[in-house]
Design an enzyme around this catalytic site. Structure first.
Site, short mmCIF file in Angstrom:
data_model
loop_
_atom_site.label_atom_id
_atom_site.label_comp_id
_atom_site.label_asym_id
_atom_site.label_seq_id
_atom_site.Cartn_x
_atom_site.Cartn_y
_atom_site.Cartn_z
N HIS A 268 0.84 -1.21 0.00
CA HIS A 268 0.00 0.00 0.00
C HIS A 268 0.87 1.26 0.00
O HIS A 268 0.95 1.94 -1.00
CB HIS A 268 -1.03 0.03 1.13
CG HIS A 268 -1.89 -1.21 1.16
ND1 HIS A 268 -2.60 -1.63 0.07
CD2 HIS A 268 -2.11 -2.14 2.14
CE1 HIS A 268 -3.24 -2.76 0.37
NE2 HIS A 268 -2.96 -3.09 1.61
N ASP A 319 -4.88 -8.46 -3.40
CA ASP A 319 -5.19 -8.23 -1.99
C ASP A 319 -6.50 -8.89 -1.54
O ASP A 319 -6.52 -10.08 -1.26
CB ASP A 319 -5.20 -6.70 -1.76
CG ASP A 319 -5.26 -6.31 -0.29
OD1 ASP A 319 -5.53 -7.17 0.55
OD2 ASP A 319 -5.08 -5.12 0.03
C1 NGQ Z 1 -5.72 -7.47 6.06
N1 NGQ Z 1 -6.24 -5.72 4.50
O1 NGQ Z 1 -4.82 -7.89 6.80
O2 NGQ Z 1 -6.48 -8.25 5.48
C2 NGQ Z 1 -5.86 -5.99 5.86
C3 NGQ Z 1 -6.88 -5.43 6.79
C4 NGQ Z 1 -5.65 -4.53 8.78
C5 NGQ Z 1 -5.84 -4.59 3.92
N2 NGQ Z 1 -5.02 -3.83 4.58
C6 NGQ Z 1 -6.57 -5.58 8.22
N3 NGQ Z 1 -6.22 -4.27 2.71
O3 NGQ Z 1 -4.91 -3.89 8.05
O4 NGQ Z 1 -5.63 -4.39 9.98
ZN ZN Z 2 -3.21 -6.94 2.76
#
Ligand code: NGQ
Ligand code: ZN
Length: 453
Positions: A268, A319
């Site tokens: 990101h 993702d």
């Molecule tokens: C994840 N997803 O780990 O699946 C994360 C969300 C977080 C993204 N960052 C959870 N797109 O970052 O705490």
């Molecule tokens: Zn992720």
């Protein structure tokens, strides 16, 4: 003979004519010869490209796609989405994870990805206990990769805290919990699975979920060539929390505390200041950009033009898998910048003015680096991972060679990927993954179970 003759193939030096590609039984390219004669009996293709790397995946989230698009009472955000995702993640069994991953990976292959980096954090059971085999769920995802034929870099995740300053995990995060020792055990348990199609790296989830001390400990114990991926600076809220905790923004804090170099992938990295753009680019780390998920979750736009000017490396990932197509990721990567800047043709350089060529080749380089495998080019010694485009499709009729990738990436929604070879094996023929019916049947059974919960 394991070989393919391409009338046009995208090689490191650009599009070349009459290219004979040969590979060995291990799935490595052994010879790539331009201006060759087509040998008798060898299949002939019109347009051949190296397959794309999907550098960021949470495979289980594929089954959540389309289920989170309903407005709540209050304004929805990344954080409200995350609550829904946690609820979903709570009950999934290892077998269900495997069937979702197999479906996803078959779809990814069909759309032109030949490798995936799995950022894997669903590592405990629904009660928060380690499985009898600590790498149980990671092994299941690797099995799914093998069933589909995609190459995989498994990244077991370090996930210890709910927020900066070592805040205790919330109950809904219990399945994710790992400390440095757990992660090192999982990495060790996966070592026998490493092969031409399979690598194992490491992923501290984020600076929220893993402390600098823990990250240092695991990185120090990891063989030096293995990739390290981390989520960083995705949300403004995260940047503020990091500032409150450390007085530094996430990227600044990461670089202050750790030796970040080309083995790192910063996923990101949406919210950057100019000095962070320069620092990240100069370090050689890969920016792991996931445009469709970043749009879906309302993250913001990565400063791509500035990062390219600073000489940074980037790759793409799907993702949360709201899209399974590299075309959509690359298209939206470019379109986000056009909308932001009210300009056109952003992802290009004076040396490479074709946006489609620049995007495909640059994202592939970054993805290959982030995967830590022999990927990134149609060249001897690299994996035999390639795509054959559908030259019978109207979008490619009469198109100049220079515009083939432009048509592939920026014209319509038909899938122009006709055949896919991965690790020297054909996995997709005439737009169909060879095991797609069986994989989809198992996936549908899993969905029926999950929707009944
Ligand atoms: C994840 N997803 O780990 O699946 C994360 C969300 C977080 C993204 N960052 C959870 N797109 O970052 O705490
Ligand atoms: Zn992720």
């Amino acid at each position: 003979m394991n070989a393919l003759f391409a009338r046009h193939a995208l090689l490191p030096q650009g599009w070349c004519r009459d290219v004979l590609l040969a590979w060995d039984a291990a799935g490595d390219l052994t010879a790539v010869t331009a201006n060759a004669e087509p040998p008798a009996g060898v299949e002939v293709a019109e347009y051949v490209l190296p397959g794309m790397v999907n550098l960021h995946s949470h495979a289980f989230q594929r089954a959540l796609g389309g289920m989170t698009e309903r407005a709540g009472e209050q304004a929805d955000s990344f954080w409200t989405w995350r609550d829904l995702m946690y609820r979903f993640a709570r009950q999934i069994t290892p077998e269900q994870i495997a069937s979702i991953a197999a479906q996803l990976f078959a779809e990814c292959l069909r759309h032109g990805y030949t490798a995936v980096c799995e950022f894997h954090y669903l590592q405990r059971d629904a009660q928060g206990a380690l499985y009898a085999r600590p790498a149980e769920t990671a092994e299941k995802v690797i099995q799914a990769a093998r069933l589909s034929g995609i190459g995989i870099t498994m990244l077991p995740v370090l996930y210890s805290h709910a927020g900066f300053g070592e805040q205790p995990l919330k109950p809904e995060q219990a399945r994710f919990r790992t400390d440095a020792d757990d992660v090192l055990h999982i990495i060790e348990a996966l070592a026998p699975l490493r092969d031409g199609q399979t690598e194992v790296g490491f992923a501290p989830h984020s600076l929220r979920a893993a402390s600098v001390g823990q990250i240092r400990e695991v990185v120090a114990a990891l063989p030096p060539e293995r990739p390290v991926h981390i989520h960083i600076a995705e949300q403004q809220g995260e940047v503020r929390q990091c500032l409150d905790f450390s007085g530094r923004r996430p990227v600044q804090y990461l670089y202050d505390q750790l030796d970040v170099d080309g083995r790192w992938c910063l996923v990101h990295a949406t919210h950057l200041q100019p000095d962070e753009v320069v620092q990240m680019a100069a370090s050689g780390a890969v920016a792991g950009l996931c445009p469709t998920t970043e749009a879906n979750l309302g993250d913001g736009l990565f400063p791509l033009a500035e990062f390219i000017s600073a000489g940074g490396s980037f790759g793409i990932g799907s993702d949360s898998h709201v899209s399974q197509s590299p075309v959509e990721e690359l298209r939206w990567l470019e379109y986000g910048q056009r909308l932001l800047r009210q300009q056109r043709n952003i992802a290009a350089t004076p040396e490479q003015r074709q946006v489609g060529d620049y995007l495909w080749r640059t994202a592939l380089q970054g993805g290959a680096q982030a995967a830590g495998r022999k990927l990134g080019a149609l060249a001897p010694g690299k994996r035999a991972d390639l795509l054959v485009l559908d030259d019978a499709h109207v979008n490619l009729a009469g198109v100049a060679l220079a515009d083939v990738l432009g048509s592939f990436l920026f014209c319509g929604n038909d899938n122009l990927v006709r055949d896919v070879l991965c690790g020297g094996q054909w996995q997709v023929r005439h737009g169909r993954h060879l095991a797609q019916d069986a994989i989809a049947a198992a996936y549908k059974r899993t969905l029926a179970q999950l929707r009944a919960l």
